[in-house]
Design a protein around this motif. Structure first.
Motif, PDB file in Angstrom:
ATOM      1  N   LYS A 114       0.860  -1.201   0.000  1.00 29.96           N
ATOM      2  CA  LYS A 114       0.000   0.000   0.000  1.00 29.96           C
ATOM      3  C   LYS A 114       0.891   1.244   0.000  1.00 29.96           C
ATOM      4  O   LYS A 114       1.791   1.357   0.832  1.00 29.96           O
ATOM      5  N   ASN A 115       0.641   2.148  -0.940  1.00 24.89           N
ATOM      6  CA  ASN A 115       1.611   3.220  -1.156  1.00 24.89           C
ATOM      7  C   ASN A 115       0.967   4.535  -1.563  1.00 24.89           C
ATOM      8  O   ASN A 115      -0.222   4.582  -1.899  1.00 24.89           O
ATOM      9  N   TYR A 116       1.800   5.571  -1.594  1.00 25.05           N
ATOM     10  CA  TYR A 116       1.326   6.927  -1.901  1.00 25.05           C
ATOM     11  C   TYR A 116       1.600   7.341  -3.341  1.00 25.05           C
ATOM     12  O   TYR A 116       1.601   8.525  -3.650  1.00 25.05           O
ATOM     13  N   HIS A 117       1.815   6.376  -4.221  1.00 21.72           N
ATOM     14  CA  HIS A 117       1.996   6.716  -5.639  1.00 21.72           C
ATOM     15  C   HIS A 117       0.609   6.890  -6.266  1.00 21.72           C
ATOM     16  O   HIS A 117       0.114   5.995  -6.934  1.00 21.72           O
ATOM     17  N   TRP A 118       0.005   8.025  -6.032  1.00 22.20           N
ATOM     18  CA  TRP A 118      -1.380   8.238  -6.447  1.00 22.20           C
ATOM     19  C   TRP A 118      -1.499   9.147  -7.674  1.00 22.20           C
ATOM     20  O   TRP A 118      -2.566   9.672  -7.952  1.00 22.20           O
ATOM     21  N   GLY A 119      -0.401   9.376  -8.395  1.00 19.76           N
ATOM     22  CA  GLY A 119      -0.473  10.251  -9.566  1.00 19.76           C
ATOM     23  C   GLY A 119      -1.517   9.790 -10.570  1.00 19.76           C
ATOM     24  O   GLY A 119      -2.260  10.601 -11.133  1.00 19.76           O
ATOM     25  N   ASP A 120      -1.591   8.484 -10.799  1.00 21.84           N
ATOM     26  CA  ASP A 120      -2.579   7.960 -11.765  1.00 21.84           C
ATOM     27  C   ASP A 120      -4.009   8.173 -11.246  1.00 21.84           C
ATOM     28  O   ASP A 120      -4.890   8.630 -11.977  1.00 21.84           O
ATOM     29  N   PHE A 121      -4.228   7.872  -9.965  1.00 21.29           N
ATOM     30  CA  PHE A 121      -5.576   8.041  -9.394  1.00 21.29           C
ATOM     31  C   PHE A 121      -6.005   9.512  -9.404  1.00 21.29           C
ATOM     32  O   PHE A 121      -7.155   9.841  -9.682  1.00 21.29           O
ATOM     33  N   THR A 122      -5.067  10.399  -9.047  1.00 24.30           N
ATOM     34  CA  THR A 122      -5.434  11.808  -8.952  1.00 24.30           C
ATOM     35  C   THR A 122      -5.832  12.351 -10.326  1.00 24.30           C
ATOM     36  O   THR A 122      -6.850  13.050 -10.458  1.00 24.30           O
ATOM     37  N   GLN A 123      -5.054  11.992 -11.371  1.00 22.04           N
ATOM     38  CA  GLN A 123      -5.426  12.436 -12.718  1.00 22.04           C
ATOM     39  C   GLN A 123      -6.762  11.814 -13.128  1.00 22.04           C
ATOM     40  O   GLN A 123      -7.597  12.464 -13.761  1.00 22.04           O
ATOM     41  N   GLY A 124      -6.972  10.562 -12.746  1.00 21.80           N
ATOM     42  CA  GLY A 124      -8.244   9.894 -13.031  1.00 21.80           C
ATOM     43  C   GLY A 124      -9.401  10.574 -12.321  1.00 21.80           C
ATOM     44  O   GLY A 124     -10.495  10.738 -12.888  1.00 21.80           O
ATOM     45  N   LEU A 125      -9.173  11.003 -11.089  1.00 25.29           N
ATOM     46  CA  LEU A 125     -10.235  11.696 -10.342  1.00 25.29           C
ATOM     47  C   LEU A 125     -10.577  13.041 -10.991  1.00 25.29           C
ATOM     48  O   LEU A 125     -11.750  13.416 -11.053  1.00 25.29           O
ATOM     49  N   PHE A 126      -9.553  13.742 -11.468  1.00 28.58           N
ATOM     50  CA  PHE A 126      -9.849  14.988 -12.191  1.00 28.58           C
ATOM     51  C   PHE A 126     -10.765  14.696 -13.380  1.00 28.58           C
ATOM     52  O   PHE A 126     -11.767  15.382 -13.600  1.00 28.58           O
ATOM     53  N   ALA A 127     -10.423  13.647 -14.146  1.00 28.88           N
ATOM     54  CA  ALA A 127     -11.228  13.300 -15.326  1.00 28.88           C
ATOM     55  C   ALA A 127     -12.655  12.944 -14.900  1.00 28.88           C
ATOM     56  O   ALA A 127     -13.632  13.369 -15.528  1.00 28.88           O
ATOM     57  N   ALA A 128     -12.777  12.159 -13.807  1.00 28.95           N
ATOM     58  CA  ALA A 128     -14.105  11.744 -13.332  1.00 28.95           C
ATOM     59  C   ALA A 128     -14.932  12.944 -12.884  1.00 28.95           C
ATOM     60  O   ALA A 128     -16.100  13.092 -13.263  1.00 28.95           O
ATOM     61  N   LYS A 129     -14.316  13.801 -12.092  1.00 27.97           N
ATOM     62  CA  LYS A 129     -15.053  14.957 -11.560  1.00 27.97           C
ATOM     63  C   LYS A 129     -15.437  15.907 -12.696  1.00 27.97           C
ATOM     64  O   LYS A 129     -16.548  16.435 -12.717  1.00 27.97           O
ATOM     65  N   ASP A 130     -14.514  16.122 -13.644  1.00 26.47           N
ATOM     66  CA  ASP A 130     -14.822  16.998 -14.781  1.00 26.47           C
ATOM     67  C   ASP A 130     -16.008  16.459 -15.579  1.00 26.47           C
ATOM     68  O   ASP A 130     -16.777  17.222 -16.148  1.00 26.47           O
ATOM     69  N   ALA A 131     -16.140  15.119 -15.620  1.00 27.46           N
ATOM     70  CA  ALA A 131     -17.238  14.506 -16.371  1.00 27.46           C
ATOM     71  C   ALA A 131     -18.509  14.385 -15.513  1.00 27.46           C
ATOM     72  O   ALA A 131     -19.511  13.848 -15.971  1.00 27.46           O
ATOM     73  N   GLY A 132     -18.446  14.846 -14.257  1.00 29.61           N
ATOM     74  CA  GLY A 132     -19.627  14.838 -13.386  1.00 29.61           C
ATOM     75  C   GLY A 132     -19.847  13.524 -12.662  1.00 29.61           C
ATOM     76  O   GLY A 132     -20.972  13.239 -12.236  1.00 29.61           O
ATOM     77  N   PHE A 133     -18.804  12.716 -12.506  1.00 23.89           N
ATOM     78  CA  PHE A 133     -18.942  11.410 -11.839  1.00 23.89           C
ATOM     79  C   PHE A 133     -18.359  11.462 -10.424  1.00 23.89           C
ATOM     80  O   PHE A 133     -17.632  12.399 -10.070  1.00 23.89           O
ATOM     81  N   ASP A 134     -18.704  10.442  -9.624  1.00 24.39           N
ATOM     82  CA  ASP A 134     -18.296  10.443  -8.207  1.00 24.39           C
ATOM     83  C   ASP A 134     -16.847  10.006  -8.016  1.00 24.39           C
ATOM     84  O   ASP A 134     -16.139  10.521  -7.163  1.00 24.39           O
ATOM     85  N   THR A 135     -16.432   9.010  -8.771  1.00 26.93           N
ATOM     86  CA  THR A 135     -15.070   8.506  -8.605  1.00 26.93           C
ATOM     87  C   THR A 135     -14.650   7.770  -9.876  1.00 26.93           C
ATOM     88  O   THR A 135     -15.361   7.826 -10.889  1.00 26.93           O
ATOM     89  N   VAL A 136     -13.502   7.103  -9.818  1.00 22.48           N
ATOM     90  CA  VAL A 136     -12.902   6.597 -11.049  1.00 22.48           C
ATOM     91  C   VAL A 136     -12.374   5.172 -10.873  1.00 22.48           C
ATOM     92  O   VAL A 136     -11.986   4.775  -9.768  1.00 22.48           O
ATOM     93  N   LEU A 137     -12.403   4.417 -11.951  1.00 15.45           N
ATOM     94  CA  LEU A 137     -11.730   3.115 -12.023  1.00 15.45           C
ATOM     95  C   LEU A 137     -10.689   3.210 -13.126  1.00 15.45           C
ATOM     96  O   LEU A 137     -10.951   3.809 -14.173  1.00 15.45           O
TER      97      LEU A 137
END
Ligand code: PLP
Length: 301
Positions: free
Chosen positions: A158-181
């Motif tokens: 379990k780690n703090y390499h969240w660069g991929d998730f954070t960019q994914g969350l931006f995409a999700a939020k910009d599209a009006g969604f709650d979270t990202v896969l």
């Protein structure tokens, strides 16, 4: 009197209000995301499945060659004392091993770093709010940001390499969604920021096995599925199979089982929480109260 209402931290044996807790700016945990951590829930005054979370944390320490100079009993003592001091009955409790800084000035050799442990707790966090979870989350499948490959950074640590998730969350939020896969590079789904994913088709439940954190809530979910007589498969989950499923749900220590109402354009159960996922969600909250999983905290200590 110190105010612990927002949480507490344990750093080098000191317990302080969370807002006063700091680590050094040159710590490799900060400059290189060089930390491994775990998060155990506290529910109604007890740790939930503490032994399982500690097993995973210890495996992460070994995998990342962290030597924190504390054994399991020491870690447990720190966590108990910190949560008791915070007086939180429902909490998100993080334990962290940080690489630290090299004891030899200017060394770039990770073996020279003085690793250290710290912990912090805050009021219980729901990765998806209970209101949204009850109706089913709307999830963005972000095909422009792939999950970091497991050969690069092993997600089981379990780690703090969240660069991929954070960019994914931006995409999700910009599209009006709650979270990202996030997908992998081979057309399979992996996981999201703080959760594992499951697809239910008929009586069969599939969850990715490789390239994901082996969540403790995932373990709960698999056990509950088996108890419910469902057939469980841990294997690669192609995106097409995910989107064709009858129901999809997420699992996280931050809120348990989260039914998914929609992934991109695809709606499940007419855009609401599916019946099986909703049952599993309710069952998870019952599990949190089961004595076999609980390690009570002595708040009077
Ligand atoms: N996957 C990732 C990337 C996570 O960060 C988490 C939890 O934070 C999970 C899955 C779920 O794991 P657990 O059920 O142990 O909380």
């Amino acid at each position: 009197m110190a105010d612990f209402s927002k949480g507490a931290a344990w750093i080098r044996g000191d317990i302080k209000p969370i807002e006063e807790a700091t680590i050094g700016v040159t710590d490799w945990a900060v400059t290189h995301s060089d930390a491994t951590y775990d998060v155990v829930p506290v529910w109604e005054g007890a740790f939930f499945r503490l032994g399982d979370y500690l097993d995973r944390f210890e495996a992460s320490l070994a995998a990342w060659r962290m030597e924190i100079g504390m054994n399991r009993a020491d870690i447990m003592e720190a966590l108990h004392a910190m949560v008791a001091r915070s007086d939180l009955r429902n909490a998100y409790v993080a334990m962290v091993a940080a690489r630290g800084v090299p004891a030899i000035p200017d060394s770039r050799d990770p073996r020279d770093c003085a690793n250290h442990f710290y912990a912090w707790c805050v009021p219980y966090i729901h990765v998806v709010t209970p209101e949204i979870a009850a109706n089913g989350a709307r999830v963005w499948l972000d095909e422009t940001h792939r999950r970091i490959p497991p050969e690069s950074v092993d997600p089981r640590v379990k780690n703090y390499h969240w660069g991929d998730f954070t960019q994914g969350l931006f995409a999700a939020k910009d599209a009006g969604f709650d979270t990202v896969l996030l997908p992998d590079g081979a057309g399979n789904v992996t996981e999201g920021p703080g959760f594992n994913v499951f697809a239910l088709t008929g009586e069969r439940v599939v969850t990715p096995e490789a390239g994901v954190l082996h969540g403790i809530t995932r373990r709960n979910a698999l056990e509950m599925c088996e108890e419910a007589g469902l057939q469980v498969e841990r294997r690669a989950l192609p995106l097409a199979e995910l989107l064709e499923a009858d129901e999809v749900f997420l699992s996280t220590s931050g809120g348990g089982i989260v039914p998914v109402a929609q992934i991109g354009e695809r709606r499940f159960s007419n855009g609401s929480a599916g019946p099986v996922a909703s049952q599993l969600r309710a069952r998870y909250f019952e599990r949190l109260a089961e004595p076999r999983f609980r390690t009570e905290i002595n708040y009077g200590a």
